[in-house]
Design an enzyme around this catalytic site. Structure first.
Site, short mmCIF file in Angstrom:
data_model
loop_
_atom_site.label_atom_id
_atom_site.label_comp_id
_atom_site.label_asym_id
_atom_site.label_seq_id
_atom_site.Cartn_x
_atom_site.Cartn_y
_atom_site.Cartn_z
N CYS A 117 0.86 -1.18 0.00
CA CYS A 117 0.00 0.00 0.00
C CYS A 117 0.90 1.23 0.00
O CYS A 117 1.43 1.62 1.03
CB CYS A 117 -0.90 -0.01 1.24
SG CYS A 117 -1.98 1.41 1.33
N LEU A 118 1.11 1.79 -1.18
CA LEU A 118 1.99 2.96 -1.29
C LEU A 118 1.43 3.86 -2.39
O LEU A 118 1.21 3.42 -3.52
CB LEU A 118 3.41 2.48 -1.65
CG LEU A 118 4.50 3.54 -1.75
CD1 LEU A 118 4.68 4.28 -0.43
CD2 LEU A 118 5.82 2.91 -2.16
#
Lengths: 207, 194
Positions: B88-89
């Site tokens: 999750c970036l």
């Protein structure tokens, strides 16, 4: 005895869901906590700090995430429309730049003697005679490269300077997809609490 | 259409300063669509000493669309799925810019290891542990690093022996290890899934 065995079974099933992060099965239920529910959950209570500034109950949305045991309360003047706009904008990144703003960017022929370097998009060295464009933030790229990018996202690849957006197009898009995306947007709210005025409370031991 | 000349340039640049950055990107197939990256665990974190393998797939629109990345090496981190390795970036999603490269994206993933963001989790269980029992989190993350991110130092024979001791037939162990490029954990996964 039978019921005890059954409840163990159910709890182990639940544990399995947790372990496998199979949240999708549960999400629809929890996303269902909407405005009306929140009104019932928050009876008039003078000691409740949230009640200090009386807000229209229809302007408050409570979202609950059972897995982080977190709750997101969206309140105040943020109506659903502006919330949708904000979330849509962040979901897809910056919308494409308006045609007028792209056309207004000065383009020029590259003269390596005046300053070479490379295009940050294709990573190719500039060569004499190629066409380039300069953005309002003064960053330069090959015209083809930057036109393509601004047609997808209207921001500078280097400094994220935001280009003007075609308002009409964005509005239509929101109207078209508003209904289908409502549920998805709530899910997003749980993950991203950057836009709008959102208060994050941690509610331990509620679930 | 992927801009392959750009991808080539990126690979060259990566191998040029691999010594200083510690970040490696190598093609998995000839078509340059599937790549494999490795990042060293940042010093001073529970990931220190580990080498983390990341699977990279370039979408058709690269570099106008972000590369798809996920951890192959198992990682205990709030923003990485402990099951699938999904990351999750924001820069790998809506905040991607074509001025970013595979190397800078991998550097961002490395920075994410140093600075978890538990309020925007990928793995809710890990995030909860990070927020509530930080010491337990550090212990688990370190244990996962020791167990999953350091095994590449073992020789092939040691890996074979280890897997055979688990009860798998030697020939199958060798072929599985070979199929996954010598990664012991991947070989184990392959053996377990039959």
């Amino acid at each position: 005895m039978a019921s005890e065995a059954q409840s163990t079974e159910i709890s182990s099933l639940f544990e399995r869901f947790l372990r496998h992060r199979d949240m999708s099965l549960f999400l629809p239920f929890f996303l269902g906590f909407t405005e009306n529910m929140s009104v019932r959950e928050n009876p008039e209570n003078p000691q409740d700090p949230d009640q200090e500034t009386p807000t229209n109950s229809s302007d408050r949305i409570i979202l609950i995430n059972p897995f982080t045991q977190g709750m997101v309360v969206i309140e105040g003047t943020a109506n659903l429309d502006s919330l949708l706009r904000n979330v849509l904008a962040t979901k897809d990144g910056q919308p494409p730049a308006s045609k007028a703003s792209v056309e207004a960017m000065p383009s020029f022929k590259i003269d390596v003697e005046m300053g070479g370097g490379e295009c940050a998009i294709c990573l190719e060295e500039y060569e004499d005679g190629e066409m380039a464009k300069e953005m309002p933030c003064n960053h330069r790229f090959h015209d083809k490269c930057i036109d393509k990018w601004l047609g997808i996202h209207g921001s500078c690849p280097v400094c994220r300077y935001k280009m003007p957006v075609d308002e009409e197009e964005t509005d239509n898009k929101i109207r078209d997809h508003e209904h289908e995306q409502r549920r998805e947007i709530w899910a997003l709210c749980l993950q991203r609490h950057t836009n709008a005025r959102i208060v994050l409370h941690s509610i331990s031991n509620t679930f | 259409m992927i801009d392959f000349s750009r991808v080539q340039k990126e690979l060259q640049e990566c191998s040029r300063d691999m010594e200083s950055s510690g970040i490696k990107v190598t093609p998995v197939s000839d078509n340059l669509v599937n790549l494999s990256g490795t990042i060293p665990g940042p010093i001073g974190t529970p990931y220190e000493g580990g080498i983390f393998k990341i699977d990279i797939t370039l979408p058709d629109g690269y570099p106008f669309e972000p590369p798809k990345m996920h951890f192959v090496t198992k990682v205990w981190h709030p923003n990485v799925s402990s099951q699938s390795g999904a990351i999750c970036l924001d820069i790998l999603k809506d905040q991607w810019s074509p001025a970013l490269t595979l190397k800078t994206a991998l550097l961002s993933v490395q920075a994410l290891l140093s600075a978890p963001e538990p309020d925007d989790p990928q793995d809710a269980v890990v995030a909860q542990q990070y927020l509530r029992e930080y010491q337990t989190f550090v212990g688990t993350a370190r244990y996962w690093t020791e167990t999953f991110a350091k095994t590449s130092s073992l020789g092939v024979e040691e890996k074979v022996q280890k897997l055979v001791e688990m009860g798998f037939p030697e020939a199958l162990v060798r072929s599985s290890l070979e199929a996954v490029g010598g990664d012991e954990n991947l070989a184990l996964e392959k053996l377990c899934s039959g």
